[in-house]
Design a protein around this motif. Structure first.
Motif, PDB file in Angstrom:
ATOM      1  N   ILE A  14     -11.337  24.085  53.318  1.00  0.00           N
ATOM      2  CA  ILE A  14     -12.070  23.039  52.592  1.00  0.00           C
ATOM      3  C   ILE A  14     -12.780  23.589  51.351  1.00  0.00           C
ATOM      4  N   ALA A  15     -13.285  24.788  51.399  1.00  0.00           N
ATOM      5  CA  ALA A  15     -13.979  25.365  50.244  1.00  0.00           C
ATOM      6  C   ALA A  15     -13.056  25.532  49.032  1.00  0.00           C
ATOM      7  N   ASP A  16     -11.745  25.514  49.263  1.00  0.00           N
ATOM      8  CA  ASP A  16     -10.768  25.664  48.179  1.00  0.00           C
ATOM      9  C   ASP A  16     -10.468  24.367  47.441  1.00  0.00           C
ATOM     10  N   VAL A  17     -10.923  23.238  47.946  1.00  0.00           N
ATOM     11  CA  VAL A  17     -10.541  21.935  47.389  1.00  0.00           C
ATOM     12  C   VAL A  17     -10.765  21.848  45.877  1.00  0.00           C
ATOM     13  N   PRO A  18     -11.946  22.173  45.342  1.00  0.00           N
ATOM     14  CA  PRO A  18     -12.128  22.041  43.885  1.00  0.00           C
ATOM     15  C   PRO A  18     -11.139  22.886  43.068  1.00  0.00           C
ATOM     16  N   SER A  19     -10.853  24.091  43.517  1.00  0.00           N
ATOM     17  CA  SER A  19      -9.907  24.959  42.798  1.00  0.00           C
ATOM     18  C   SER A  19      -8.489  24.409  42.863  1.00  0.00           C
ATOM     19  N   SER A  22      -8.211  21.379  40.535  1.00  0.00           N
ATOM     20  CA  SER A  22      -8.190  21.857  39.154  1.00  0.00           C
ATOM     21  C   SER A  22      -6.822  22.431  38.787  1.00  0.00           C
ATOM     22  N   LEU A  23      -6.247  23.240  39.660  1.00  0.00           N
ATOM     23  CA  LEU A  23      -4.926  23.831  39.410  1.00  0.00           C
ATOM     24  C   LEU A  23      -3.852  22.747  39.287  1.00  0.00           C
ATOM     25  N   VAL A  24      -3.826  21.814  40.221  1.00  0.00           N
ATOM     26  CA  VAL A  24      -2.811  20.764  40.208  1.00  0.00           C
ATOM     27  C   VAL A  24      -2.938  19.921  38.942  1.00  0.00           C
ATOM     28  N   GLU A  25      -4.135  19.551  38.596  1.00  0.00           N
ATOM     29  CA  GLU A  25      -4.344  18.762  37.375  1.00  0.00           C
ATOM     30  C   GLU A  25      -3.900  19.535  36.143  1.00  0.00           C
ATOM     31  N   SER A  26      -4.195  20.834  36.102  1.00  0.00           N
ATOM     32  CA  SER A  26      -3.834  21.640  34.925  1.00  0.00           C
ATOM     33  C   SER A  26      -2.322  21.772  34.774  1.00  0.00           C
ATOM     34  N   ALA A  27      -1.594  21.749  35.887  1.00  0.00           N
ATOM     35  CA  ALA A  27      -0.146  21.922  35.839  1.00  0.00           C
ATOM     36  C   ALA A  27       0.596  20.634  35.488  1.00  0.00           C
ATOM     37  N   TYR A  28       0.008  19.487  35.775  1.00  0.00           N
ATOM     38  CA  TYR A  28       0.739  18.234  35.626  1.00  0.00           C
ATOM     39  C   TYR A  28       0.192  17.263  34.594  1.00  0.00           C
ATOM     40  N   ASP A  50      -6.775  14.157  43.940  1.00  0.00           N
ATOM     41  CA  ASP A  50      -8.239  14.136  43.955  1.00  0.00           C
ATOM     42  C   ASP A  50      -8.743  14.926  45.157  1.00  0.00           C
ATOM     43  N   ALA A  51     -10.037  15.190  45.163  1.00  0.00           N
ATOM     44  CA  ALA A  51     -10.630  16.024  46.209  1.00  0.00           C
ATOM     45  C   ALA A  51     -10.437  15.415  47.601  1.00  0.00           C
ATOM     46  N   GLU A  52     -10.568  14.107  47.711  1.00  0.00           N
ATOM     47  CA  GLU A  52     -10.422  13.453  49.011  1.00  0.00           C
ATOM     48  C   GLU A  52      -9.005  13.634  49.568  1.00  0.00           C
ATOM     49  N   SER A  53      -7.996  13.467  48.725  1.00  0.00           N
ATOM     50  CA  SER A  53      -6.610  13.624  49.173  1.00  0.00           C
ATOM     51  C   SER A  53      -6.312  15.061  49.595  1.00  0.00           C
ATOM     52  N   VAL A  54      -6.781  16.018  48.807  1.00  0.00           N
ATOM     53  CA  VAL A  54      -6.542  17.430  49.119  1.00  0.00           C
ATOM     54  C   VAL A  54      -7.252  17.803  50.424  1.00  0.00           C
ATOM     55  N   ALA A  55      -8.500  17.383  50.577  1.00  0.00           N
ATOM     56  CA  ALA A  55      -9.237  17.675  51.814  1.00  0.00           C
ATOM     57  C   ALA A  55      -8.527  17.068  53.022  1.00  0.00           C
ATOM     58  N   GLY A  56      -7.984  15.866  52.856  1.00  0.00           N
ATOM     59  CA  GLY A  56      -7.258  15.215  53.941  1.00  0.00           C
ATOM     60  C   GLY A  56      -6.035  16.013  54.374  1.00  0.00           C
ATOM     61  N   LEU A  57      -5.331  16.589  53.413  1.00  0.00           N
ATOM     62  CA  LEU A  57      -4.171  17.416  53.746  1.00  0.00           C
ATOM     63  C   LEU A  57      -4.582  18.673  54.511  1.00  0.00           C
ATOM     64  N   ILE A  58      -5.663  19.289  54.088  1.00  0.00           N
ATOM     65  CA  ILE A  58      -6.136  20.516  54.738  1.00  0.00           C
ATOM     66  C   ILE A  58      -6.539  20.236  56.181  1.00  0.00           C
ATOM     67  N   GLU A  59      -7.153  19.098  56.409  1.00  0.00           N
ATOM     68  CA  GLU A  59      -7.686  18.784  57.738  1.00  0.00           C
ATOM     69  C   GLU A  59      -6.649  18.196  58.691  1.00  0.00           C
ATOM     70  N   ARG A  60      -5.530  17.730  58.183  1.00  0.00           N
ATOM     71  CA  ARG A  60      -4.541  17.043  59.014  1.00  0.00           C
ATOM     72  C   ARG A  60      -3.644  18.047  59.746  1.00  0.00           C
ATOM     73  N   THR A  61      -3.480  17.853  61.025  1.00  0.00           N
ATOM     74  CA  THR A  61      -2.622  18.694  61.857  1.00  0.00           C
ATOM     75  C   THR A  61      -1.183  18.634  61.360  1.00  0.00           C
ATOM     76  N   GLY A  62      -0.499  19.775  61.403  1.00  0.00           N
ATOM     77  CA  GLY A  62       0.888  19.838  60.991  1.00  0.00           C
ATOM     78  C   GLY A  62       1.080  19.978  59.493  1.00  0.00           C
ATOM     79  N   ASN A  63       0.008  20.254  58.780  1.00  0.00           N
ATOM     80  CA  ASN A  63       0.043  20.426  57.329  1.00  0.00           C
ATOM     81  C   ASN A  63      -0.522  21.776  56.957  1.00  0.00           C
ATOM     82  N   VAL A  64       0.020  22.361  55.907  1.00  0.00           N
ATOM     83  CA  VAL A  64      -0.521  23.603  55.357  1.00  0.00           C
ATOM     84  C   VAL A  64      -0.530  23.467  53.842  1.00  0.00           C
ATOM     85  N   LEU A  65      -1.652  23.794  53.250  1.00  0.00           N
ATOM     86  CA  LEU A  65      -1.712  23.979  51.804  1.00  0.00           C
ATOM     87  C   LEU A  65      -1.659  25.475  51.607  1.00  0.00           C
TER      88      LEU A  65
END
Length: 182
Positions: A14-19, A22-28, A50-65
């Motif tokens: 979760i602490a990685d969400v802002p970074s 930022s990376l995804v936005e900068s690339a696209y 957005d931060a909410e979507s990224v956090a949701g992926l990190i917290e959801r079982t069966g997902n890896v960022l």
């Protein structure tokens, strides 16, 4: 920063969400995305994630960022999701200043190994905006094939971007993971 320094890979927290955002936005999106070849600015305005979507992926079982770092700096990321015997690959971003240097190919291969070796998936699936012919060709050079299936673009959902044209849709691509070198 160049690819001469060692890369390290790790799973996002979760602490990685802002970074990550930022990376995804900068690339696209925006001016920074124009420096790389992965920009979608000619097709979409607005945000890519957005931060909410990224956090949701990190917290959801069966997902890896999956994060790629160099000298402690986030330089690339991707999302992989276990969907039964198939992995789904998405939210792939490489810092625009490091694109075309092999980093994307390395991260994609790492994601395929996670899906194959850790999850025992037999294939990796993804969707790509149909108008991104150069990106589709890049994936094809890495063993992905068009399936002939399409998915609609989520018009009216600004969290995916604001379309600049009315004919956007996703093509589906797939790669058997028995082709992945261990």
């Amino acid at each position: 920063m160049s690819l001469s320094s060692p890369l390290s890979f790790r799973t996002a927290v979760i602490a990685d969400v802002p970074s990550i955002v930022s990376l995804v936005e900068s690339a696209y999106r925006g001016e920074s995305g124009m420096r790389g070849w992965t920009t979608e600015s000619h097709l979409l305005d607005g945000r890519r994630t957005d931060a909410e979507s990224v956090a949701g992926l990190i917290e959801r079982t069966g997902n890896v960022l999956l994060l790629a770092e160099q000298e402690g700096t986030l330089i690339a990321c991707c999302h992989i999701e276990q969907q039964g015997k198939v992995g789904y690959f998405g939210m792939f971003a490489v810092s625009p200043v490091l694109q075309k240097g092999g980093l994307g190919r390395t991260l994609l291969a790492k994601a395929e190994r996670v899906a194959s070796d850790e999850w025992r998936c037999t294939a990796m699936h993804m969707t790509v905006i149909e108008q991104r012919a150069e990106l589709i060709a890049w994936y094809e050079r890495r063993g992905y094939r068009l399936t002939g299936e399409f998915k609609p673009f989520p018009y009216g959902q600004e969290r995916f971007g604001i379309p600049r044209r009315e004919d956007l849709r996703f093509v589906c691509m797939s790669k058997p993971l028995d082709e992945v070198a261990a």
